[in-house]
Write a protein that holds these residues in place. Sequence first.
Motif, mmCIF file in Angstrom:
data_model
loop_
_atom_site.group_PDB
_atom_site.id
_atom_site.type_symbol
_atom_site.label_atom_id
_atom_site.label_comp_id
_atom_site.label_asym_id
_atom_site.label_seq_id
_atom_site.Cartn_x
_atom_site.Cartn_y
_atom_site.Cartn_z
ATOM 1 N N ASP A 277 1.235 -1.091 0.350
ATOM 2 C CA ASP A 277 -0.087 -0.145 -0.118
ATOM 3 C C ASP A 277 1.015 1.258 -0.164
ATOM 4 O OD1 ASP A 277 -2.555 1.877 1.169
ATOM 5 O OD2 ASP A 277 -1.858 1.636 2.484
ATOM 6 N N ALA A 278 0.992 2.167 -1.318
ATOM 7 C CA ALA A 278 1.276 3.417 -1.609
ATOM 8 C C ALA A 278 1.325 4.051 -0.163
ATOM 9 C CB ALA A 278 1.221 3.993 -2.585
ATOM 10 N N LEU A 279 0.528 3.875 1.055
ATOM 11 C CA LEU A 279 0.273 4.944 1.904
ATOM 12 C C LEU A 279 0.531 4.787 3.184
ATOM 13 C CD1 LEU A 279 -1.281 8.249 2.522
ATOM 14 C CD2 LEU A 279 -3.329 6.416 2.897
ATOM 15 N N THR A 280 0.304 3.472 3.831
ATOM 16 C CA THR A 280 0.626 3.051 4.913
ATOM 17 C C THR A 280 1.631 1.964 4.804
ATOM 18 O OG1 THR A 280 -0.304 1.262 4.843
ATOM 19 C CG2 THR A 280 -1.798 3.432 5.376
ATOM 20 N N GLY A 281 2.668 1.402 3.398
ATOM 21 C CA GLY A 281 3.668 0.673 3.570
ATOM 22 C C GLY A 281 2.922 -1.274 4.138
ATOM 23 N N LEU A 282 2.013 -0.718 3.909
ATOM 24 C CA LEU A 282 1.406 -2.702 5.116
ATOM 25 C C LEU A 282 1.112 -3.013 3.291
ATOM 26 C CD1 LEU A 282 -1.350 -1.531 7.080
ATOM 27 C CD2 LEU A 282 0.784 -2.734 7.825
ATOM 28 N N PRO A 283 1.224 -4.568 3.519
ATOM 29 C CA PRO A 283 0.548 -5.188 2.347
ATOM 30 C C PRO A 283 -1.129 -4.375 1.750
ATOM 31 C CG PRO A 283 1.354 -6.991 4.259
ATOM 32 C CD PRO A 283 1.411 -5.363 4.439
ATOM 33 N N ASN A 284 -1.205 -4.747 0.474
ATOM 34 C CA ASN A 284 -2.072 -4.088 -0.014
ATOM 35 C C ASN A 284 -3.079 -5.242 -0.214
ATOM 36 O OD1 ASN A 284 -1.606 -5.911 -2.381
ATOM 37 N ND2 ASN A 284 -1.292 -3.629 -3.302
ATOM 38 N N ARG A 285 -4.734 -4.905 -0.757
ATOM 39 C CA ARG A 285 -5.395 -6.130 -0.941
ATOM 40 C C ARG A 285 -5.030 -7.657 -1.685
ATOM 41 N NH1 ARG A 285 -11.753 -5.856 -1.506
ATOM 42 N NH2 ARG A 285 -11.040 -2.855 -1.281
ATOM 43 N N VAL A 286 -4.736 -7.077 -2.514
ATOM 44 C CA VAL A 286 -3.737 -8.196 -3.487
ATOM 45 C C VAL A 286 -2.905 -8.813 -3.076
ATOM 46 C CG1 VAL A 286 -2.561 -8.710 -5.651
ATOM 47 C CG2 VAL A 286 -4.010 -6.640 -5.974
ATOM 48 N N ALA A 287 -2.066 -8.268 -2.022
ATOM 49 C CA ALA A 287 -0.726 -8.960 -1.575
ATOM 50 C C ALA A 287 -1.552 -10.462 -0.348
ATOM 51 C CB ALA A 287 0.110 -8.163 -0.884
ATOM 52 N N PHE A 288 -2.634 -9.507 0.502
ATOM 53 C CA PHE A 288 -3.213 -10.041 1.248
ATOM 54 C C PHE A 288 -4.098 -11.487 0.751
ATOM 55 C CE2 PHE A 288 -7.068 -10.751 4.579
ATOM 56 C CZ PHE A 288 -6.358 -11.338 5.475
ATOM 57 N N ARG A 289 -5.110 -11.093 -0.261
ATOM 58 C CA ARG A 289 -5.653 -12.366 -0.964
ATOM 59 C C ARG A 289 -4.147 -13.974 -1.033
ATOM 60 N NH1 ARG A 289 -10.511 -12.085 -2.686
ATOM 61 N NH2 ARG A 289 -11.860 -9.380 -2.193
ATOM 62 N N GLU A 290 -3.248 -13.516 -1.696
ATOM 63 C CA GLU A 290 -2.673 -14.011 -1.512
ATOM 64 C C GLU A 290 -2.442 -14.769 -0.247
ATOM 65 O OE1 GLU A 290 1.149 -13.512 -4.342
ATOM 66 O OE2 GLU A 290 -0.183 -12.560 -5.968
ATOM 67 N N SER A 291 -2.308 -14.021 0.718
ATOM 68 C CA SER A 291 -1.200 -14.962 1.643
ATOM 69 C C SER A 291 -2.604 -15.840 2.714
ATOM 70 C CB SER A 291 -0.662 -13.773 2.801
ATOM 71 O OG SER A 291 -0.481 -13.634 3.738
ATOM 72 N N LEU A 292 -3.543 -15.234 2.599
ATOM 73 C CA LEU A 292 -5.133 -16.037 3.234
ATOM 74 C C LEU A 292 -4.855 -16.858 2.272
ATOM 75 C CD1 LEU A 292 -7.795 -15.699 5.129
ATOM 76 C CD2 LEU A 292 -8.549 -14.530 3.232
ATOM 77 N N ASN A 293 -5.110 -16.716 0.628
ATOM 78 C CA ASN A 293 -5.185 -18.193 -0.044
ATOM 79 C C ASN A 293 -3.814 -19.244 0.097
ATOM 80 O OD1 ASN A 293 -7.582 -17.424 -1.425
ATOM 81 N ND2 ASN A 293 -6.168 -16.694 -3.549
ATOM 82 N N ALA A 294 -2.892 -18.642 0.801
ATOM 83 C CA ALA A 294 -1.164 -19.634 1.580
ATOM 84 C C ALA A 294 -1.619 -20.055 2.441
ATOM 85 C CB ALA A 294 -0.195 -18.735 0.583
ATOM 86 N N ARG A 295 -2.461 -19.286 3.391
ATOM 87 C CA ARG A 295 -2.729 -19.452 5.085
ATOM 88 C C ARG A 295 -3.670 -20.687 5.220
ATOM 89 N NH1 ARG A 295 1.840 -19.115 7.862
ATOM 90 N NH2 ARG A 295 2.485 -16.496 7.090
ATOM 91 N N VAL A 296 -4.665 -20.446 4.147
ATOM 92 C CA VAL A 296 -5.933 -21.151 3.678
ATOM 93 C C VAL A 296 -5.674 -22.806 3.932
ATOM 94 C CG1 VAL A 296 -8.362 -21.969 2.333
ATOM 95 C CG2 VAL A 296 -7.566 -19.159 3.880
ATOM 96 N N LEU A 297 -4.866 -23.285 2.805
ATOM 97 C CA LEU A 297 -4.157 -24.061 1.778
ATOM 98 C C LEU A 297 -3.120 -24.925 3.114
ATOM 99 C CD1 LEU A 297 -3.232 -23.225 -1.327
ATOM 100 C CD2 LEU A 297 -5.451 -24.661 -0.650
ATOM 101 N N ALA A 298 -2.300 -24.351 3.705
ATOM 102 C CA ALA A 298 -1.742 -25.061 5.027
ATOM 103 C C ALA A 298 -2.399 -25.048 6.103
ATOM 104 C CB ALA A 298 -0.714 -23.953 4.857
ATOM 105 N N ALA A 299 -3.810 -24.240 6.629
ATOM 106 C CA ALA A 299 -3.970 -24.495 7.273
ATOM 107 C C ALA A 299 -5.032 -25.739 7.467
ATOM 108 C CB ALA A 299 -5.000 -23.394 8.058
ATOM 109 N N GLU A 300 -5.674 -26.319 6.226
ATOM 110 C CA GLU A 300 -6.382 -27.388 5.535
ATOM 111 C C GLU A 300 -5.739 -28.403 5.826
ATOM 112 O OE1 GLU A 300 -9.466 -29.272 2.016
ATOM 113 O OE2 GLU A 300 -7.932 -27.409 1.925
#
Length: 702
Positions: A277-300
């Motif tokens: 995210d250009a304003l806060t420097g945090l991961p943005n929506r696209v990065a978070f969706r990728e991370s969430l997909n990976a975390r769900v697969l790992a949790a499964e």
Amino acid sequence: MRLGLRSKFWLIVLLAVAVCGGIGFVGLRQQIEGMEEISRIGADAISEASQLSEQRRALALAQMLAEAIINPIYYFDLVQIGAAARSALRQPDVAYVLVYDAEGRILHDASPDIARFGQRMGDEMATAVMVAAEPLVQMDERVIDAAVPVTLGGERIGGVRVGISRQVPSLFEKQVLASIQTGMERWRDRMQSLIGMLLLGLMVSILLVALLISRGLVRPVQRLALAARQMEQGNYAVEFLTPSRCDEIGELEDAFVRMGRSVDRHDRDIRRLAFSDALTGLPNRVAFRESLNARVLAAERDGHQLALMFIDLDDFKRINDTLGHDIGDEVLTQFGMRILNATREPDDGHVEVARFGGDEFVVLLHGTEVRDRASRLAQTFLAQMRQPITVGGQSIVLAASIGITLYPQDGAQPATLLKNADIAMYRAKLDGKNCLRFYTRDMDMVMEREMQLEQDLHLALDRGELSVVYQPIHSLQSGRIIGAEALVRWNHPQRGPMATELFIAVAEQTGQIEAIGRFVLKVACAEAATWPQVDGVAPFVSVNISARQLRQGALPDLVDAELRESGLPPARLHLELTETMMFSLEQEAIGACARLRAAGVRIWLDDFGTGFSGLSHLRRVPIDGVKIDRSFVSGMLDDADDLALTAAIIAMAHSLGIVVTAEGVESQGQFDALEARGCDNLQGFLLGRPMSAADLVRELGG
């Protein structure tokens, strides 16, 4: 002399001709085994898919039937139940349809004469059906049984069972498996004949050619293929390709190494731009969706839990509108840092934070005990919100609504988790904001109803569905009607009369209360201007004011415009503000009330006694009267404390020269008790229910 790859290739080709048959045999043998394995897997997959398809079909049919007969079960309408059940029974392969009540007795079996009416379900699956709180699918050798409980208002009133025969799916599976087996046998016979012919002339040179190809071409190409696969997966460090050859293969390996280094540099730059995210420097929506997909697969895979937290700033638009977008951006930046710092302190590091867009942030917790950790972290966020943020020399206090959903309890897909967290956050906003809410499955239905109600309410004014009624206010001194409170009513075209507290709450949350308030004020002023006098005095009309109307600052101007348009004298308009609203917005209230009273409008304090106001508050705020909350009036005959508080309110108000009205008077005992304690005015069902303007005029003697 340098021997190039082309020369080496033609030399090897002379020997490779003899070895092709052997290589083909080995490959073919592997293909045969692979096809046999695929056949076995396919057979299992076909069987599983067939069963799963029928289970889903049975469950979908049961759910459709359950939704269709909620009201018929509630009203015991066997005709409607039977029509729906027979419609379901006519579906292909449906063996039976049962509709049962909350005790497990059969209400309808889709037969014309309801042969099993009133009988208990005595089959082997009935026990599990009756204890299941959620849709349930069971099956035996004959049927697939899908059961769906039917609930109304959170209470189970019955259920539906649909049985689908397994005979047709079983026959289909056998036919498909036989076809696959026949095809495999024909293919294997053809391949074995081909292998026999090739082996006659190619066995002698097979070992030598395989060795030459492996050392000269296959191994280098395999290494290049491995490097290409790693680069495709995002690993550009292919340093294991240390070129040591002087031919084209060596040059290709060197090119791969240099290309990997260059792509790695560009990839880091691109990912930083695309996923931050250009304003806060945090991961943005696209990065978070990728991370969430990976975390769900790992949790499964690992059996871990996840907690997804959705954070939305309350009333952030007001900051942008009043202070400007630059200040708003700085507030978002500091808020993002607060969230990030809060996740680092109490947790063990298994937390990810991102800005989802606008004033929305998301936090993902993974590992163990995620529910408790998410609750503690959310409480930390809310506590930090109470600390002001200083931006541009201004001190700003923020509030946030937080929704939390859990994996796998609430959902197994990333999109479902995001939707559930958003629903829980919206529930927190509806519950007053600046709080947290965990997702529950009943929120889906509640949110759907509230969203539909919100849409209908948008159209209610344009369609003329809203109206105003008046509840009389009686003077204890004269015994006559001295005024009436204007109350809004909504007659929904499908649902009929709507509960006022239900749609007013939705209007408050969505901002529609301003339009409704203007409508009530306009109608009340116009109709009150035509009321006849009682004993030479025209009755007043009181109108309730919302916090949003008071906060906007335009209330005095709006009231002045309506008074001029209707011709109603200002002294005959009483505006009612709740005690909680008055003292939570004290500065706005004092300014608005002072202007209104200067114009001649009377100000009343509604629901008095519920906000724990002190005498000092009443002295600071300019008001003309108070209305004792109905909760005190209803309990005053049974609770000595309520009676004492009521008497104290009356005495305190009179000492300040403030008129007292008691609302919610429903019995003669309450009337007598209030009269004995010197209450000025009464309002309640004992004296008159809400009525139309025409009925009120008749009550006034007009």
